[in-house]
Design an enzyme around this catalytic site. Sequence first.
Site, PDB file in Angstrom:
ATOM      1  N   HIS A   1       0.818  -1.206   0.000  1.00  0.00           N
ATOM      2  CA  HIS A   1       0.000   0.000   0.000  1.00  0.00           C
ATOM      3  C   HIS A   1       0.855   1.261   0.000  1.00  0.00           C
ATOM      4  O   HIS A   1       0.506   2.255  -0.636  1.00  0.00           O
ATOM      5  CB  HIS A   1      -0.927  -0.010   1.217  1.00  0.00           C
ATOM      6  CG  HIS A   1      -2.010   1.025   1.162  1.00  0.00           C
ATOM      7  ND1 HIS A   1      -3.081   0.941   0.297  1.00  0.00           N
ATOM      8  CD2 HIS A   1      -2.189   2.173   1.859  1.00  0.00           C
ATOM      9  CE1 HIS A   1      -3.874   1.985   0.471  1.00  0.00           C
ATOM     10  NE2 HIS A   1      -3.358   2.746   1.408  1.00  0.00           N
TER      11      HIS A   1
ATOM     12  N   TYR B   1       4.433   0.144  -3.083  1.00  0.00           N
ATOM     13  CA  TYR B   1       4.209  -0.353  -4.442  1.00  0.00           C
ATOM     14  C   TYR B   1       5.335  -1.287  -4.897  1.00  0.00           C
ATOM     15  O   TYR B   1       5.721  -1.300  -6.065  1.00  0.00           O
ATOM     16  CB  TYR B   1       4.072   0.809  -5.442  1.00  0.00           C
ATOM     17  CG  TYR B   1       2.898   1.713  -5.183  1.00  0.00           C
ATOM     18  CD1 TYR B   1       1.768   1.261  -4.509  1.00  0.00           C
ATOM     19  CD2 TYR B   1       2.909   3.039  -5.606  1.00  0.00           C
ATOM     20  CE1 TYR B   1       0.686   2.093  -4.281  1.00  0.00           C
ATOM     21  CE2 TYR B   1       1.833   3.884  -5.381  1.00  0.00           C
ATOM     22  CZ  TYR B   1       0.724   3.403  -4.713  1.00  0.00           C
ATOM     23  OH  TYR B   1      -0.345   4.229  -4.488  1.00  0.00           O
TER      24      TYR B   1
ATOM     25  N   HIS C   1     -10.357   3.073  -0.913  1.00  0.00           N
ATOM     26  CA  HIS C   1     -10.571   2.771   0.500  1.00  0.00           C
ATOM     27  C   HIS C   1     -11.407   1.499   0.572  1.00  0.00           C
ATOM     28  O   HIS C   1     -12.415   1.426   1.272  1.00  0.00           O
ATOM     29  CB  HIS C   1     -11.254   3.947   1.211  1.00  0.00           C
ATOM     30  CG  HIS C   1     -10.541   4.362   2.458  1.00  0.00           C
ATOM     31  ND1 HIS C   1     -11.171   4.686   3.634  1.00  0.00           N
ATOM     32  CD2 HIS C   1      -9.214   4.493   2.730  1.00  0.00           C
ATOM     33  CE1 HIS C   1     -10.287   5.009   4.559  1.00  0.00           C
ATOM     34  NE2 HIS C   1      -9.086   4.901   4.029  1.00  0.00           N
TER      35      HIS C   1
ATOM     36  N   ARG D   1      -7.697  15.926   1.724  1.00  0.00           N
ATOM     37  CA  ARG D   1      -6.448  16.446   2.310  1.00  0.00           C
ATOM     38  C   ARG D   1      -5.304  16.408   1.303  1.00  0.00           C
ATOM     39  O   ARG D   1      -4.448  17.293   1.293  1.00  0.00           O
ATOM     40  CB  ARG D   1      -6.090  15.676   3.578  1.00  0.00           C
ATOM     41  CG  ARG D   1      -7.022  15.941   4.740  1.00  0.00           C
ATOM     42  CD  ARG D   1      -6.466  15.421   6.060  1.00  0.00           C
ATOM     43  NE  ARG D   1      -6.290  13.976   6.062  1.00  0.00           N
ATOM     44  CZ  ARG D   1      -7.261  13.092   6.278  1.00  0.00           C
ATOM     45  NH1 ARG D   1      -8.503  13.526   6.488  1.00  0.00           N
ATOM     46  NH2 ARG D   1      -7.027  11.793   6.282  1.00  0.00           N
ATOM     47  N   ASP D   2      -5.287  15.388   0.462  1.00  0.00           N
ATOM     48  CA  ASP D   2      -4.263  15.348  -0.586  1.00  0.00           C
ATOM     49  C   ASP D   2      -4.366  16.566  -1.493  1.00  0.00           C
ATOM     50  O   ASP D   2      -3.349  17.096  -1.957  1.00  0.00           O
ATOM     51  CB  ASP D   2      -4.413  14.076  -1.429  1.00  0.00           C
ATOM     52  CG  ASP D   2      -3.871  12.843  -0.725  1.00  0.00           C
ATOM     53  OD1 ASP D   2      -2.956  12.996   0.108  1.00  0.00           O
ATOM     54  OD2 ASP D   2      -4.349  11.728  -1.005  1.00  0.00           O
TER      55      ASP D   2
ATOM     56  N   ASP E   1      -0.263  15.513   3.996  1.00  0.00           N
ATOM     57  CA  ASP E   1      -1.319  14.836   4.747  1.00  0.00           C
ATOM     58  C   ASP E   1      -0.755  13.631   5.483  1.00  0.00           C
ATOM     59  O   ASP E   1       0.146  12.952   4.994  1.00  0.00           O
ATOM     60  CB  ASP E   1      -2.402  14.393   3.753  1.00  0.00           C
ATOM     61  CG  ASP E   1      -3.320  13.321   4.306  1.00  0.00           C
ATOM     62  OD1 ASP E   1      -3.761  13.470   5.460  1.00  0.00           O
ATOM     63  OD2 ASP E   1      -3.584  12.353   3.579  1.00  0.00           O
TER      64      ASP E   1
ATOM     65  N   GLU F   1      -3.602   5.917  12.207  1.00  0.00           N
ATOM     66  CA  GLU F   1      -4.099   6.621  11.024  1.00  0.00           C
ATOM     67  C   GLU F   1      -5.303   7.482  11.376  1.00  0.00           C
ATOM     68  O   GLU F   1      -6.243   7.626  10.583  1.00  0.00           O
ATOM     69  CB  GLU F   1      -4.417   5.632   9.898  1.00  0.00           C
ATOM     70  CG  GLU F   1      -3.175   4.931   9.372  1.00  0.00           C
ATOM     71  CD  GLU F   1      -3.437   3.986   8.213  1.00  0.00           C
ATOM     72  OE1 GLU F   1      -4.549   4.027   7.645  1.00  0.00           O
ATOM     73  OE2 GLU F   1      -2.528   3.202   7.874  1.00  0.00           O
ATOM     74  N   SER F   2      -5.264   8.059  12.584  1.00  0.00           N
ATOM     75  CA  SER F   2      -6.302   9.014  12.963  1.00  0.00           C
ATOM     76  C   SER F   2      -6.410  10.085  11.882  1.00  0.00           C
ATOM     77  O   SER F   2      -5.409  10.494  11.289  1.00  0.00           O
ATOM     78  CB  SER F   2      -5.960   9.658  14.307  1.00  0.00           C
ATOM     79  OG  SER F   2      -5.992   8.703  15.341  1.00  0.00           O
ATOM     80  N   GLN F   3      -7.620  10.534  11.646  1.00  0.00           N
ATOM     81  CA  GLN F   3      -7.887  11.436  10.524  1.00  0.00           C
ATOM     82  C   GLN F   3      -7.678  12.903  10.882  1.00  0.00           C
ATOM     83  O   GLN F   3      -7.429  13.259  12.023  1.00  0.00           O
ATOM     84  CB  GLN F   3      -9.324  11.218  10.052  1.00  0.00           C
ATOM     85  CG  GLN F   3      -9.576   9.812   9.542  1.00  0.00           C
ATOM     86  CD  GLN F   3      -8.851   9.530   8.252  1.00  0.00           C
ATOM     87  OE1 GLN F   3      -9.231   9.996   7.182  1.00  0.00           O
ATOM     88  NE2 GLN F   3      -7.781   8.741   8.339  1.00  0.00           N
TER      89      GLN F   3
ATOM     90  N   ASN G   1      -3.439   5.416  -7.319  1.00  0.00           N
ATOM     91  CA  ASN G   1      -2.978   4.442  -6.336  1.00  0.00           C
ATOM     92  C   ASN G   1      -3.246   3.027  -6.817  1.00  0.00           C
ATOM     93  O   ASN G   1      -3.972   2.809  -7.789  1.00  0.00           O
ATOM     94  CB  ASN G   1      -3.609   4.708  -4.959  1.00  0.00           C
ATOM     95  CG  ASN G   1      -4.884   3.928  -4.723  1.00  0.00           C
ATOM     96  OD1 ASN G   1      -5.792   3.919  -5.532  1.00  0.00           O
ATOM     97  ND2 ASN G   1      -4.950   3.268  -3.583  1.00  0.00           N
TER      98      ASN G   1
END
Length: 742
Positions: free
Chosen positions: A53, A56, A99, A120-121, A274, A318-320, A539
Amino acid sequence: MKQAMTPEEIKEKKPYLDWSLTEAEYDYIRTQLLGRLPNYTETGLFSAMWSEHCSYKKSKPVLRLFPNKNERVLQGPGEGAGVVDIDDGQAVVFKAESHNHPTTVEPYQGAATGVGGILRDIFSMGARPIASLDSLHFGELDNSTTRMKVTNTVRGIGDYGNCMGIPTIAGETTFDPCYQGNILCNAMSVGLMDQKDIQQGRAAGIGNAVMYVGAKTGRDGIHGATFASADFNDENMTQRSAVQVGNPFMEKLLLEACLDLIRNHPDWLVGIQDMGAAGIVSSSAEMASEGQSGMELNLDLVPQREPGMSAYEIMLSESQERMLLCVKKGHEEDVKKIFDFYDLEAVTIGRITAGHDYVLFHDGEEVCHIPVSSLTDDVLEEESLEKKPARIELAEQQPAWIPDIDNVAEVLTALLAQSTIADKSSLYQQYDSQVRTNTVAGPGSDAGVLRIRGTHKGLAMTTDGNGRFVYLSPEVGGQIALVEAAANIIASGAEPLAITDCLNYGDPTDPEIFWELHQSVQGMADACREFNTPVISGNVSLYNENNGQAIHPTPMVGMVGLIKNIDRVIPSFVQHPGDKVYLVGQTRDDYAGSELQKMMTGDISGIVESFDLHHVHQYMQRLLTTMENGLVSSAHDLSEGGLGVALAETVFKTDLGLKIDLADQHTARLFSETPGRFIVTVAPEKATEFEQVLGKDAHLIGEVTNSHWLMVKLANGELNENVAKLQETWEEAIPCQLKSKD
């Protein structure tokens, strides 16, 4: 703080195997990169950063096939999102992300945080998000679990996007049994910016500050990156701790604060990124690598919402709604004041150091000391075995399937009720597509279209993919995915600019699946070169399987196009009685993988025939010229269900009808899915000029009528159906299925 295991225990018990790190990789790290045993925290960081992830490592050799530059590309792959020049000092910024695993396990939060992450990206690049899109693929609606997942996924997307005040203006939703145990949720975001505001995710300048801004860190999403790099099974289907929890109201504040800093105080900022997959470790290590710098972080300073978090948990959470900034020394308080104004935390958690070491402290002790490059650049690329699937070898020896249709009206009516073809308004009406009032064409059109205020320009955008075609014939299917996206953009009157993608596949260690990936990417790459639409972001999502059952290989193409004059946007629906109706493009007997084949046989089979990609591109460009010259009243591209479905769709939600003469075509051709075709309507006084431009690629097949009837004459039959009756079938199919009980 005491580590959960000693380095020696890690070597003996091998917990890293559960975190997607192989024994060979672990041995390489300890012998070649570190010269010692990594501790527990370090092993966790390597596991996340070396996951498919994040790295790659399996797909990178294939991704190199994609073109990623042309005369308009300002930023290609490698940053938060791609950036394309749209003239006048402006740029469009866009990217898509998958996702899939989180949404399969926890549909509402998985979908919601997928939207949040991709937004965010976009604003990390310095752009304001102006639109969202999605590409959703579910199992069949006759399954109660699927119905629940559809409802909650759509609600998650709608709630997050609506709270952010960003319109969701386009997308696709398909249904197929192959997605039953592993749904696909691909989110795309598009932003607009001045070129002078473009940012980079880099950390450089000895002594400069590393600042953490946004929400506090919790234990949600730990090892989300490695969770997304493994197959589903009965055990990890319940792994909800790997799914993040979103807060769109905080994200809205974070967006405004970041854009305030970027636009009004760019001289304070070195870089911004991000915190997405793999959390702090990913953003910090990637920024240090990009800046060719060292970095030292004190994890005791990281804002935490749960007590007693270990270094391992803090780094991999990975809190947002969190961002990492590199701020010039001496401006830390200035930056803090901006975020204070938006009621957000902004804390200096580290510094840029000389050299290239990545050092972490926690509870006053050094818990990590490794080279930055070991996390980002030294990942071992894997050579994957490839094998052409036996099913394709067999299909190539079989005669093509040709349908036998007795009652064309019954077939068309049944196709309009198929979930993938049926009206999706009951789903997308939960999305606000008109917020900010720039939407010219929203969901239900071939592409979403936004005006760019203060100019005559507009942007068209779409997401497209068809896993059935790629499953049957990967290379041709990859080409069709790109052609379908370009067709949607051109049907709106826009020039295709570039693409982003989500490559959704099964387990790449299966040689047949890796062959599908390789072949389909080759097809996409060939089409990208033909259409001059480079891949600027995207991705890869692998391991989309459940208990060994893989999805169809499903590359999703997200494309953006430029409309030079927003007054020349082309609608998808017929406009004027008396207009001439043209079919642009050739129709062949293309039924392999079609909706008709799936409906009539219960399965898909055969080979998707190759087509002349260059010729298709040529006449699509000529069609665009006629649109820019004001010759076209409406245009609609042909996709699922072929010409028959497309004809019906052009008169739905109007009070007009069509009289079509296809006396030289047999009935089945009405439902062929030959790629690259359009229904175009033209005013009678402009027909001659239109025909001169399109030549033999435009076929006059009828006219728009005042009656609300669809009338089609065929070589072996006729269709005479009331449009209102067909529309009712089309509109009611999905709501009825969603309400059904098992």
